[in-house]
Design a protein around this motif. Structure first.
Motif, mmCIF file in Angstrom:
data_model
loop_
_atom_site.group_PDB
_atom_site.id
_atom_site.type_symbol
_atom_site.label_atom_id
_atom_site.label_comp_id
_atom_site.label_asym_id
_atom_site.label_seq_id
_atom_site.Cartn_x
_atom_site.Cartn_y
_atom_site.Cartn_z
ATOM 1 N N TYR A 10 3.788 0.571 2.588
ATOM 2 C CA TYR A 10 3.597 -0.403 3.651
ATOM 3 C C TYR A 10 3.321 -1.772 3.055
ATOM 4 O O TYR A 10 2.587 -1.902 2.075
ATOM 5 C CB TYR A 10 2.411 -0.020 4.532
ATOM 6 C CG TYR A 10 2.597 1.233 5.338
ATOM 7 C CD1 TYR A 10 2.214 2.477 4.841
ATOM 8 C CD2 TYR A 10 3.158 1.183 6.618
ATOM 9 C CE1 TYR A 10 2.372 3.627 5.585
ATOM 10 C CE2 TYR A 10 3.319 2.338 7.372
ATOM 11 C CZ TYR A 10 2.938 3.550 6.849
ATOM 12 O OH TYR A 10 3.107 4.692 7.592
ATOM 13 N N PHE A 37 0.846 -1.182 0.000
ATOM 14 C CA PHE A 37 0.000 0.000 0.000
ATOM 15 C C PHE A 37 0.888 1.241 0.000
ATOM 16 O O PHE A 37 2.006 1.217 0.521
ATOM 17 C CB PHE A 37 -0.891 0.031 1.241
ATOM 18 C CG PHE A 37 -1.967 -1.015 1.233
ATOM 19 C CD1 PHE A 37 -1.691 -2.304 1.675
ATOM 20 C CD2 PHE A 37 -3.239 -0.710 0.796
ATOM 21 C CE1 PHE A 37 -2.682 -3.281 1.668
ATOM 22 C CE2 PHE A 37 -4.227 -1.677 0.777
ATOM 23 C CZ PHE A 37 -3.949 -2.960 1.213
ATOM 24 N N ARG A 38 0.372 2.322 -0.571
ATOM 25 C CA ARG A 38 1.069 3.591 -0.538
ATOM 26 C C ARG A 38 0.235 4.586 0.250
ATOM 27 O O ARG A 38 -0.958 4.736 0.025
ATOM 28 C CB ARG A 38 1.309 4.130 -1.957
ATOM 29 C CG ARG A 38 2.032 5.473 -1.968
ATOM 30 C CD ARG A 38 2.369 5.920 -3.376
ATOM 31 N NE ARG A 38 1.173 6.277 -4.119
ATOM 32 C CZ ARG A 38 0.882 5.762 -5.317
ATOM 33 N NH1 ARG A 38 1.674 4.877 -5.867
ATOM 34 N NH2 ARG A 38 -0.203 6.139 -5.952
ATOM 35 N N GLN A 39 0.899 5.266 1.165
ATOM 36 C CA GLN A 39 0.238 6.257 2.005
ATOM 37 C C GLN A 39 0.854 7.622 1.767
ATOM 38 O O GLN A 39 2.079 7.771 1.833
ATOM 39 C CB GLN A 39 0.408 5.873 3.482
ATOM 40 C CG GLN A 39 -0.190 6.865 4.453
ATOM 41 C CD GLN A 39 -1.683 6.715 4.577
ATOM 42 O OE1 GLN A 39 -2.172 5.627 4.826
ATOM 43 N NE2 GLN A 39 -2.413 7.804 4.411
ATOM 44 N N GLY A 98 -4.635 5.067 2.741
ATOM 45 C CA GLY A 98 -3.674 4.228 2.049
ATOM 46 C C GLY A 98 -4.291 3.614 0.801
ATOM 47 O O GLY A 98 -5.432 3.177 0.807
ATOM 48 N N SER A 149 -7.309 -1.756 2.276
ATOM 49 C CA SER A 149 -6.525 -1.894 3.498
ATOM 50 C C SER A 149 -7.321 -2.482 4.660
ATOM 51 O O SER A 149 -6.732 -3.095 5.567
ATOM 52 C CB SER A 149 -5.962 -0.528 3.896
ATOM 53 O OG SER A 149 -7.016 0.397 4.099
#
Length: 126
Positions: free
Chosen positions: A94, A34-36, A42, A110
């Protein structure tokens, strides 16, 4: 609960590449990156799962062709190869894992993951 440890983040210019890795403490899991980014939820990037029928990969549509997820089951490691990086790819990445079944349409959401790594920063500059 599985323990996850990411590595491989850093700073790169647009057009460059980075490879992220995530090591799980053990077992076979559905593993997803995941990209936050600040003040946003996210976003699922890519997911992979290895079972008897082989390895299945899933990507968010906008990243297909630039990002590749791979799974080394023997090493409990999932990697994310990111090529032709863009400034919009900047964020904290993440690794998340789930030991149970998740419908493939939900793999990049998520809410379905209980185990998370500490995150690794990726910064892409122009």
């Amino acid at each position: 609960q599985v323990q996850l440890a990411e590595s491989g983040g850093g700073s790169v210019q647009a057009g460059g590449s980075l490879r992220l890795s995530c090591v799980a403490s053990g077992g076979n899991y559905r593993m997803t990156w995941f990209r936050q980014v600040p003040e946003t939820e996210g976003k699922g990037v890519a997911s992979v799962y290895t079972a008897g029928r082989g390895t299945r990969e899933y990507y968010t549509d906008s990243l297909k062709g630039r990002f590749t997820i791979s799974h080394d089951n023997a090493k409990n490691t999932v990697s994310l190869q990111m090529n032709n990086l863009k400034e919009d790819d900047t964020g904290i990445y993440y690794c998340a894992a789930n030991a149970g079944w998740i419908d493939w349409r939900r793999l990049l959401q998520s809410i379905w993951y209980a185990s998370w790594g500490q995150g690794t920063q990726v910064t892409v500059s122009s």
